[in-house]
Enzyme design. Structure first.
Site, PDB file in Angstrom:
ATOM      1  CG  ASP A   8      -0.219   0.039   2.539  1.00  0.00           C
ATOM      2  OD1 ASP A   8       1.038  -0.075   2.536  1.00  0.00           O
ATOM      3  OD2 ASP A   8      -0.886   0.165   3.586  1.00  0.00           O
ATOM      4  NE  ARG A  17      -0.293   5.176   3.954  1.00  0.00           N
ATOM      5  CZ  ARG A  17      -1.209   5.375   3.035  1.00  0.00           C
ATOM      6  NH1 ARG A  17      -2.074   4.410   2.734  1.00  0.00           N
ATOM      7  NH2 ARG A  17      -1.298   6.511   2.388  1.00  0.00           N
ATOM      8  CD  GLU A  20       5.726  10.072   7.300  1.00  0.00           C
ATOM      9  OE1 GLU A  20       5.119  11.009   7.854  1.00  0.00           O
ATOM     10  OE2 GLU A  20       5.197   8.967   7.031  1.00  0.00           O
ATOM     11  CG  HIS A  25      43.096 -29.854 -10.708  1.00  0.00           C
ATOM     12  ND1 HIS A  25      43.946 -30.611 -11.481  1.00  0.00           N
ATOM     13  CD2 HIS A  25      42.448 -30.739  -9.906  1.00  0.00           C
ATOM     14  CE1 HIS A  25      43.836 -31.888 -11.146  1.00  0.00           C
ATOM     15  NE2 HIS A  25      42.920 -31.991 -10.201  1.00  0.00           N
ATOM     16  CG  ASN A  26      40.254 -32.286 -12.498  1.00  0.00           C
ATOM     17  OD1 ASN A  26      41.111 -32.621 -13.310  1.00  0.00           O
ATOM     18  ND2 ASN A  26      40.025 -32.968 -11.386  1.00  0.00           N
ATOM     19  CD  GLU A  50      43.998 -31.036 -15.417  1.00  0.00           C
ATOM     20  OE1 GLU A  50      44.681 -32.076 -15.409  1.00  0.00           O
ATOM     21  OE2 GLU A  50      43.402 -30.602 -14.411  1.00  0.00           O
ATOM     22  CG  ASP A  65      42.057 -34.604 -17.449  1.00  0.00           C
ATOM     23  OD1 ASP A  65      43.218 -34.209 -17.643  1.00  0.00           O
ATOM     24  OD2 ASP A  65      41.596 -34.825 -16.316  1.00  0.00           O
ATOM     25  CG  HIS A 114      38.383 -36.854 -13.196  1.00  0.00           C
ATOM     26  ND1 HIS A 114      39.552 -36.136 -13.303  1.00  0.00           N
ATOM     27  CD2 HIS A 114      38.502 -37.582 -12.065  1.00  0.00           C
ATOM     28  CE1 HIS A 114      40.332 -36.407 -12.270  1.00  0.00           C
ATOM     29  NE2 HIS A 114      39.723 -37.285 -11.514  1.00  0.00           N
ATOM     30  CD  GLU A 123      47.780 -34.490 -17.617  1.00  0.00           C
ATOM     31  OE1 GLU A 123      48.051 -35.699 -17.747  1.00  0.00           O
ATOM     32  OE2 GLU A 123      48.627 -33.642 -17.326  1.00  0.00           O
ATOM     33  CE  LYS A 168      54.845 -36.607 -20.777  1.00  0.00           C
ATOM     34  NZ  LYS A 168      56.100 -36.683 -20.016  1.00  0.00           N
ATOM     35  CB  ILE A 180      20.022 -11.664  15.947  1.00  0.00           C
ATOM     36  CG1 ILE A 180      18.520 -11.336  15.960  1.00  0.00           C
ATOM     37  CG2 ILE A 180      20.837 -10.431  15.613  1.00  0.00           C
ATOM     38  CD1 ILE A 180      17.991 -10.694  14.718  1.00  0.00           C
ATOM     39  CG  ASP A 197      26.009 -16.500  13.804  1.00  0.00           C
ATOM     40  OD1 ASP A 197      26.182 -15.968  14.922  1.00  0.00           O
ATOM     41  OD2 ASP A 197      24.928 -17.000  13.440  1.00  0.00           O
TER      42      ASP A 197
END
Length: 766
Positions: A160, A162, A203, A313-314, A343, A345, A358, A392, A443, A656, A711
């Site tokens: 509304d 407010r 306000e 990596h991977n 990388e 593979d 992988h 690889e 290689k 909290i 926390d």
């Protein structure tokens, strides 16, 4: 005194900025589009931009009034066409001009969409880009106004325009504020100027200002001001005495007033009000990170081996390495984070097409050519410095030739195929020399010398891959024959075509530092498991550093990290290792430290190593830094002052945060340290500590400083709230240096911590 715009004023400003934009007008009307999750999951959803120009909502035909929403703030980029695996999988069904992808920040998955027409797709693509650009170009004032507007909308449950007192109480809980009802009602009554029993736009802004009054900052402001404003002279005193600045302070003070002071009247008086002072302290210039080190400031003409290189990596994995999803998205995300070594593979696939996954696991498979295309498209979006493809290779000669064809055909001139000047080099080229180039690490038959003569043929007996993780598992399970048979090193032939793609990064087996001193070439790269690297570091740290001053080394996580967790890369950087490969998809301390190191120097993925790690005639031992000729330890003093708007991490409604801050130093072994503040009970909104911590740092050039907010929980492990990591060399000294903790989902726009930082040379010698 500056009063922020009301939420409605902010929305009006946005309306003015987009007036007449047909794309945004179309988004306001909305459109029916297909949301795509897979080839078999395609559902129609109605998408619409809300009137605040910051929120997108969507719903299905069957969902009734149930809507899902996301903020424009959460969207990082828009990709046009078939630029995701999901959309590529349905490329035969929907043309690219109707398809687009919304890429979200953090680890949230992409949203793949198909519009009803190409014109509709273009409206949403360009409209979203306009909205993202608008958010990125917001000043501090606009960001604050927008944030206040978002809180108003959250609290206004009945829409509304407010808020009654009950809605205000609910808002305080959402904002992590534990305030007694009497005080909350007092603030509410003071803000209710119309005495209507509700808060309307202006306000609510007044209520917010009273709620967020920064007593800690006000204390410093009053110390240097006349209570109302800082004159330019007052501001100069603050910059000199509190921020410990040098240089042209008069000019800097003038620039700060011009940039951050919201009151035109104060500007004409060359003065800064409290609101301007607050905006300055909360800006990038008030950050703990030195802005002068944000852009590229280092010498980029040194040999490649003289830099730490952001490495993955991977890279193809989105999750763990046993059953996780393989995706080209892994490459796109890593490259967009500034990663410069990825990388791949490679294994034999169906229909003569090499695949990436992988090996010997249940991870999904993707095509090698799709990976190369993704690398080609995204390699230089955020950095022009070279990308290394660490291959690889487990493929047959026939499919190796297919790999070489894809590399050449897809990457074209960006693939480095020959040495740069046609002459036999004596050292590695620099990142500057290799701008815009993609290098293959794999290689190779022979060396650079033989390559120049062109006499190399297919190898009949060379190993085509280090098969690193398999070798590690073999060594640790010598009696497990089934593992040995399954993971034994490949002795397949190496094709000349693939070998020719390798120039400056020839993968070799490491024998010993003595062997390397005598026989190794500067273009040879050895790979180490994390455990092997630690062993060498422990037994011959100075030798390891010296080895890395001449050639590249790669360190990668243990094959036993099946959850794709990471080690802390700092210990490998202590040895001068350049390619320290981490699982980018896994959040945690390892990636925090990695992101911290590479947040400097333009986030370009290359950071110059300290001089004592680059010069061959200096022997630096990370275990004994005090033996350096130029040994100068420093004392770091940090006063943790305050926090603002820490997010809730406990899902319980009435919970909290009880925040504490831990400061960690990562560096050489003598510098590893951590200290904590006390915890503040039930205050995640504006906790204040004023706790002071001291650290002696023996090798400041390598030190990283990590701030962790948790926390506190006396009965179980503390919950993680956020963190921020940066190099010690990038820290600014002074009062109220702010930082915005990262790795929070979603991060609140106003989440920050305030510190006093002091760094001086220690006269304590060990």
């Amino acid at each position: 005194v500056y009063v922020p715009f009301s939420p409605l004023t902010f929305f009006l400003c946005v309306h003015i900025g987009i007036h007449g934009d047909d794309n945004l007008q179309a988004m306001l009307v909305g459109a029916m589009m297909r949301k795509i999750k897979s080839r078999n999951w395609k559902k129609q959803r109605y998408f619409k931009l809300e009137d605040d120009f910051m929120t997108i909502w969507y719903q299905s035909k069957k969902a009734g009034n149930v809507r899902s929403t996301f903020s424009v703030n959460d969207v990082e980029a828009v990709r046009e066409g078939h630029q995701s695996e999901v959309l590529l999988s349905i490329a035969d069904e929907f043309p690219p001009d109707r398809c687009f992808t919304l890429v979200f920040r953090g680890r949230r998955g992409n949203l793949d969409l198909v519009a009803e027409s190409a014109e509709e797709a273009q409206s949403w693509i360009w409209g979203m880009r306009k909205l993202i650009e608008n958010v990125e170009n917001m000043g501090e004032r606009e960001k604050l106004d927008q944030w206040i507007g978002e809180w108003f909308k959250k609290a206004d449950k009945n829409n509304d325009g407010r808020m009654n007192f009950k809605e205000v109480q609910d808002l305080l809980k959402m904002m992590n504020v534990d305030m007694n009802e009497h005080h909350a009602h007092h603030l509410f009554t003071m803000a209710d100027k119309s005495q209507s029993g509700t808060l309307e736009n202006d306000e609510f802004v007044l209520f917010y200002k009273m709620l967020t009054q920064r007593e800690d900052v006000l204390k410093v402001f009053q110390e240097y001001s006349d209570g109302q404003k800082l004159s330019q002279s007052n501001l100069e005193d603050f910059l000199r005495e509190e921020q410990l600045e040098g240089g042209d302070i008069q000019l800097h003070a003038k620039q700060l007033i011009e940039c951050y002071e919201p009151s035109d009247k104060a500007k004409r008086m060359n003065a800064m009000t409290f609101d301007g002072f607050l905006m300055y302290l909360g800006s990038a210039e008030g950050s703990i990170f030195n802005p002068q080190r944000r852009g590229i400031f280092q010498d980029m003409t040194q040999p490649l081996c003289h830099y730490f290189i952001s490495s993955s990596h991977n890279t193809y994995l989105m999750e763990d390495q046993l059953r996780g999803q393989s995706s080209v998205e892994g490459y796109i995300r890593a490259l967009n984070r500034g990663c410069r070594c990825v990388e791949v593979d490679c294994w034999d696939g169906a229909n003569g097409e090499p695949i990436v996954y992988h090996g010997h696991t249940f991870t999904s498979k993707i095509l090698f050519k799709d990976v190369v295309s993704a690398v080609g498209n995204y390699a230089f979006k955020v950095s022009q410095y070279p990308v290394i493809l660490s291959i690889e290779n487990h493929c047959s000669v026939e499919q190796q030739r297919v790999m070489a064809h894809h590399l050449n055909h897809i990457l074209g001139d960006r693939l480095l195929k020959t040495i740069l000047d046609g002459k036999t080099p004596i050292r590695l080229p620099s990142p500057e020399d290799l701008k815009g180039k993609i290098l293959v690490k794999a290689k190779k038959d022979g060396g650079l010398e033989q390559s120049l003569t062109g006499v190399v043929e297919d190898s009949l007996n060379g190993e085509v891959s280090d098969e690193d993780e398999a070798a590690e598992i073999d060594e640790n399970h010598p009696h497990h024959e089934s593992i040995h048979r399954r993971l034994k090193k490949s002795k397949q032939r190496l094709s000349k075509e693939l070998s020719d793609c390798v120039v400056y990064c020839k993968s070799v087996h490491f024998t010993s530092f003595k062997h390397s001193r005598i026989h190794s070439k500067f273009y040879e790269v050895a790979s180490f498991t994390e455990s092997k690297a630690r062993k060498h570091l422990r037994e011959a740290g100075a030798e390891f550093v010296h080895h890395n001053s001449r050639q590249l080394s790669r360190v990668y996580p243990s094959g036993f990290r099946t959850d794709s967790s990471n080690f802390n890369p700092q210990e490998m950087w202590n040895a001068g290792c350049q390619i320290v490969a981490l699982n980018f998809q896994t959040a945690g301390e390892g990636m925090d430290v990695n992101d911290g190191l590479f947040s400097q120097n333009g986030c370009c993925g290359y950071v110059l190593k300290p001089s004592f790690m680059r010069e061959a005639d200096i022997r630096f031992d990370p275990e004994m830094p005090q033996k350096r000729d130029d040994y100068h330890p420093v004392v770091l003093t940090i006063q943790v002052i305050s926090g603002q708007q820490l997010p809730k991490v406990n899902i319980k409604e009435d919970s909290i945060v009880d925040p504490l801050v831990r400061v960690e130093v990562h560096g050489v072994p003598m510098d590893q340290a951590k200290q904590e503040t006390r915890y503040i009970e039930n205050n995640g909104f504006n906790p204040m500590w004023y706790d002071t911590l001291h650290f002696t740092i023996h090798t400041p050039e390598l030190a990283m400083v990590r701030f962790v907010v948790e926390d506190y929980d006396k009965t179980s492990k503390n919950d993680f709230v956020g963190q921020y990591t940066l190099p010690l060399s990038c820290m600014q000294q002074g009062t109220f240096k702010n930082l915005d903790p990262t790795r929070i989902q979603p991060p609140p726009p106003m989440f920050s911590l305030g510190f006093y930082v002091l760094l001086f040379e220690s006269h304590h010698h060990c």
